[in-house]
Design a protein around this motif. Structure first.
Motif, PDB file in Angstrom:
ATOM      1  N   LEU A  55     -11.592 -37.502  70.212  1.00 31.20           N
ATOM      2  CA  LEU A  55     -10.225 -37.142  70.555  1.00 31.20           C
ATOM      3  C   LEU A  55     -10.190 -35.670  70.949  1.00 31.20           C
ATOM      4  O   LEU A  55     -10.820 -34.836  70.310  1.00 31.20           O
ATOM      5  N   ASN A  56      -9.444 -35.369  71.995  1.00 28.02           N
ATOM      6  CA  ASN A  56      -9.315 -33.985  72.460  1.00 28.02           C
ATOM      7  C   ASN A  56      -8.034 -33.357  71.954  1.00 28.02           C
ATOM      8  O   ASN A  56      -7.012 -34.037  71.809  1.00 28.02           O
ATOM      9  N   GLU A  57      -8.092 -32.065  71.735  1.00 32.33           N
ATOM     10  CA  GLU A  57      -6.935 -31.309  71.272  1.00 32.33           C
ATOM     11  C   GLU A  57      -5.827 -31.377  72.327  1.00 32.33           C
ATOM     12  O   GLU A  57      -6.081 -31.220  73.520  1.00 32.33           O
ATOM     13  N   VAL A  58      -4.596 -31.621  71.898  1.00 28.20           N
ATOM     14  CA  VAL A  58      -3.479 -31.787  72.821  1.00 28.20           C
ATOM     15  C   VAL A  58      -2.960 -30.447  73.328  1.00 28.20           C
ATOM     16  O   VAL A  58      -2.795 -30.254  74.525  1.00 28.20           O
ATOM     17  N   LYS A  59      -2.704 -29.520  72.441  1.00 27.91           N
ATOM     18  CA  LYS A  59      -2.172 -28.214  72.833  1.00 27.91           C
ATOM     19  C   LYS A  59      -3.075 -27.112  72.279  1.00 27.91           C
ATOM     20  O   LYS A  59      -2.788 -26.537  71.223  1.00 27.91           O
ATOM     21  N   PRO A  60      -4.143 -26.802  73.010  1.00 25.67           N
ATOM     22  CA  PRO A  60      -5.063 -25.764  72.515  1.00 25.67           C
ATOM     23  C   PRO A  60      -4.367 -24.404  72.426  1.00 25.67           C
ATOM     24  O   PRO A  60      -3.522 -24.079  73.251  1.00 25.67           O
ATOM     25  N   LYS A  61      -4.743 -23.653  71.413  1.00 28.40           N
ATOM     26  CA  LYS A  61      -4.121 -22.336  71.190  1.00 28.40           C
ATOM     27  C   LYS A  61      -4.763 -21.243  72.024  1.00 28.40           C
ATOM     28  O   LYS A  61      -4.138 -20.265  72.352  1.00 28.40           O
ATOM     29  N   GLY A  62      -6.007 -21.403  72.378  1.00 30.29           N
ATOM     30  CA  GLY A  62      -6.712 -20.377  73.140  1.00 30.29           C
ATOM     31  C   GLY A  62      -7.105 -20.888  74.510  1.00 30.29           C
ATOM     32  O   GLY A  62      -6.478 -21.799  75.058  1.00 30.29           O
ATOM     33  N   SER A  63      -8.159 -20.311  75.039  1.00 31.97           N
ATOM     34  CA  SER A  63      -8.617 -20.706  76.367  1.00 31.97           C
ATOM     35  C   SER A  63      -9.559 -21.910  76.324  1.00 31.97           C
ATOM     36  O   SER A  63      -9.920 -22.453  77.355  1.00 31.97           O
ATOM     37  N   SER A  64      -9.959 -22.317  75.141  1.00 27.56           N
ATOM     38  CA  SER A  64     -10.845 -23.477  75.030  1.00 27.56           C
ATOM     39  C   SER A  64     -10.178 -24.554  74.178  1.00 27.56           C
ATOM     40  O   SER A  64      -9.284 -24.266  73.387  1.00 27.56           O
ATOM     41  N   THR A  68     -12.344 -33.736  68.148  1.00 31.85           N
ATOM     42  CA  THR A  68     -12.704 -34.316  66.864  1.00 31.85           C
ATOM     43  C   THR A  68     -13.248 -35.709  67.121  1.00 31.85           C
ATOM     44  O   THR A  68     -13.063 -36.266  68.200  1.00 31.85           O
ATOM     45  N   ALA A  69     -13.925 -36.221  66.159  1.00 32.75           N
ATOM     46  CA  ALA A  69     -14.454 -37.580  66.251  1.00 32.75           C
ATOM     47  C   ALA A  69     -13.852 -38.398  65.125  1.00 32.75           C
ATOM     48  O   ALA A  69     -13.435 -37.863  64.099  1.00 32.75           O
ATOM     49  N   VAL A  70     -13.806 -39.700  65.343  1.00 32.02           N
ATOM     50  CA  VAL A  70     -13.294 -40.621  64.333  1.00 32.02           C
ATOM     51  C   VAL A  70     -14.383 -41.643  64.047  1.00 32.02           C
ATOM     52  O   VAL A  70     -14.974 -42.208  64.963  1.00 32.02           O
ATOM     53  N   ILE A  71     -14.636 -41.853  62.769  1.00 30.02           N
ATOM     54  CA  ILE A  71     -15.592 -42.877  62.335  1.00 30.02           C
ATOM     55  C   ILE A  71     -14.862 -43.773  61.343  1.00 30.02           C
ATOM     56  O   ILE A  71     -14.223 -43.279  60.407  1.00 30.02           O
ATOM     57  N   LYS A 114      -4.294 -48.655  74.843  1.00 32.62           N
ATOM     58  CA  LYS A 114      -5.056 -49.859  74.494  1.00 32.62           C
ATOM     59  C   LYS A 114      -6.338 -49.578  73.732  1.00 32.62           C
ATOM     60  O   LYS A 114      -6.754 -50.340  72.873  1.00 32.62           O
ATOM     61  N   THR A 115      -6.997 -48.469  74.036  1.00 33.26           N
ATOM     62  CA  THR A 115      -8.309 -48.245  73.431  1.00 33.26           C
ATOM     63  C   THR A 115      -8.448 -46.908  72.714  1.00 33.26           C
ATOM     64  O   THR A 115      -9.525 -46.567  72.264  1.00 33.26           O
ATOM     65  N   GLY A 116      -7.387 -46.164  72.608  1.00 34.42           N
ATOM     66  CA  GLY A 116      -7.500 -44.838  72.020  1.00 34.42           C
ATOM     67  C   GLY A 116      -6.736 -44.684  70.717  1.00 34.42           C
ATOM     68  O   GLY A 116      -6.164 -45.637  70.179  1.00 34.42           O
ATOM     69  N   TYR A 117      -6.742 -43.456  70.241  1.00 34.89           N
ATOM     70  CA  TYR A 117      -6.051 -43.118  69.000  1.00 34.89           C
ATOM     71  C   TYR A 117      -5.378 -41.761  69.156  1.00 34.89           C
ATOM     72  O   TYR A 117      -5.782 -40.945  69.980  1.00 34.89           O
ATOM     73  N   GLN A 118      -4.365 -41.546  68.344  1.00 31.84           N
ATOM     74  CA  GLN A 118      -3.720 -40.240  68.238  1.00 31.84           C
ATOM     75  C   GLN A 118      -3.821 -39.789  66.790  1.00 31.84           C
ATOM     76  O   GLN A 118      -3.628 -40.593  65.872  1.00 31.84           O
ATOM     77  N   LEU A 119      -4.102 -38.521  66.619  1.00 27.24           N
ATOM     78  CA  LEU A 119      -4.095 -37.930  65.291  1.00 27.24           C
ATOM     79  C   LEU A 119      -2.893 -37.006  65.225  1.00 27.24           C
ATOM     80  O   LEU A 119      -2.738 -36.117  66.070  1.00 27.24           O
ATOM     81  N   LYS A 120      -2.043 -37.246  64.240  1.00 26.08           N
ATOM     82  CA  LYS A 120      -0.833 -36.442  64.080  1.00 26.08           C
ATOM     83  C   LYS A 120      -0.912 -35.664  62.776  1.00 26.08           C
ATOM     84  O   LYS A 120      -1.452 -36.137  61.785  1.00 26.08           O
ATOM     85  N   LYS A 121      -0.348 -34.464  62.835  1.00 29.64           N
ATOM     86  CA  LYS A 121      -0.184 -33.656  61.630  1.00 29.64           C
ATOM     87  C   LYS A 121       1.281 -33.285  61.552  1.00 29.64           C
ATOM     88  O   LYS A 121       1.842 -32.753  62.509  1.00 29.64           O
ATOM     89  N   ASP A 122       1.899 -33.583  60.436  1.00 31.71           N
ATOM     90  CA  ASP A 122       3.332 -33.355  60.255  1.00 31.71           C
ATOM     91  C   ASP A 122       4.121 -34.001  61.396  1.00 31.71           C
ATOM     92  O   ASP A 122       5.055 -33.427  61.951  1.00 31.71           O
ATOM     93  N   ASN A 123       3.712 -35.208  61.782  1.00 36.49           N
ATOM     94  CA  ASN A 123       4.346 -36.019  62.818  1.00 36.49           C
ATOM     95  C   ASN A 123       4.280 -35.419  64.226  1.00 36.49           C
ATOM     96  O   ASN A 123       5.033 -35.790  65.103  1.00 36.49           O
ATOM     97  N   VAL A 124       3.369 -34.469  64.455  1.00 37.37           N
ATOM     98  CA  VAL A 124       3.148 -33.877  65.772  1.00 37.37           C
ATOM     99  C   VAL A 124       1.743 -34.265  66.215  1.00 37.37           C
ATOM    100  O   VAL A 124       0.778 -34.064  65.462  1.00 37.37           O
ATOM    101  N   VAL A 125       1.603 -34.784  67.428  1.00 36.22           N
ATOM    102  CA  VAL A 125       0.290 -35.184  67.942  1.00 36.22           C
ATOM    103  C   VAL A 125      -0.558 -33.940  68.163  1.00 36.22           C
ATOM    104  O   VAL A 125      -0.159 -33.038  68.891  1.00 36.22           O
ATOM    105  N   ILE A 126      -1.720 -33.899  67.521  1.00 39.56           N
ATOM    106  CA  ILE A 126      -2.619 -32.752  67.697  1.00 39.56           C
ATOM    107  C   ILE A 126      -3.891 -33.120  68.449  1.00 39.56           C
ATOM    108  O   ILE A 126      -4.501 -32.284  69.095  1.00 39.56           O
ATOM    109  N   TYR A 127      -4.302 -34.401  68.359  1.00 43.22           N
ATOM    110  CA  TYR A 127      -5.478 -34.893  69.087  1.00 43.22           C
ATOM    111  C   TYR A 127      -5.182 -36.272  69.629  1.00 43.22           C
ATOM    112  O   TYR A 127      -4.489 -37.065  68.996  1.00 43.22           O
ATOM    113  N   GLN A 128      -5.715 -36.565  70.824  1.00 39.55           N
ATOM    114  CA  GLN A 128      -5.625 -37.936  71.361  1.00 39.55           C
ATOM    115  C   GLN A 128      -6.755 -38.174  72.341  1.00 39.55           C
ATOM    116  O   GLN A 128      -7.382 -37.295  72.809  1.00 39.55           O
TER     117      GLN A 128
END
Length: 128
Positions: A55-64, A68-71, A114-128
């Motif tokens: 999963l890629n970070e949705v709103k990166p804070k810096g230039s990069s 994350t990975a999910v197992i 269909k094939t992905g996931y979202q990771l939320k923290k405090d109900n805000v999407v941080i990775y998808q």
């Protein structure tokens, strides 16, 4: 004499550097400098960037951006995520009832499209 001394110093310093590379095993024997991290679910060392579900970070804070990975455990009751801010290793999320969501504290993992996931923290999407 100066040449022998210089050669000795160079040889000794290269030997010392060689000992440090790969010498950063953690408590589980995983070598961080080679990209290995310990997985609680797999009970083994693995490389996060080689995992199937990334999963890629949705709103990166810096230039990069970070990723994350999910197992999942074999029975799909637990999901392990590896967050950059989680310096102590991974975070285990537990499946909520018979639904398709896994939770641990403020973090929740839910299916996305269909094939992905979202990771939320405090109900805000941080990775998808």
């Amino acid at each position: 004499m100066k040449k022998i001394f210089l050669l000795s110093v160079m040889l000794l310093s290269s030997f010392t550097i060689a000992q440090k590379v790969g010498g950063d095993k953690d408590a589980h024997g995983c070598i961080g400098s080679a990209g290995y991290t310990y997985s609680q679910i797999k009970n083994d060392c693995l490389r996060i960037f080689e995992q199937k579900i990334k999963l890629n970070e949705v709103k990166p804070k810096g230039s990069s951006t970070s990723m994350t990975a999910v197992i999942f455990s074999k029975d799909m009751k637990k999901a392990e995520i590896f967050l950059p801010e989680q310096n102590k290793g991974s975070l285990i999320l537990t499946k909520l009832g018979k639904g398709k969501a896994w939770k641990n504290g403020n973090y929740i993992l839910v299916p996305y499209k269909k094939t992905g996931y979202q990771l939320k923290k405090d109900n805000v999407v941080i990775y998808q």
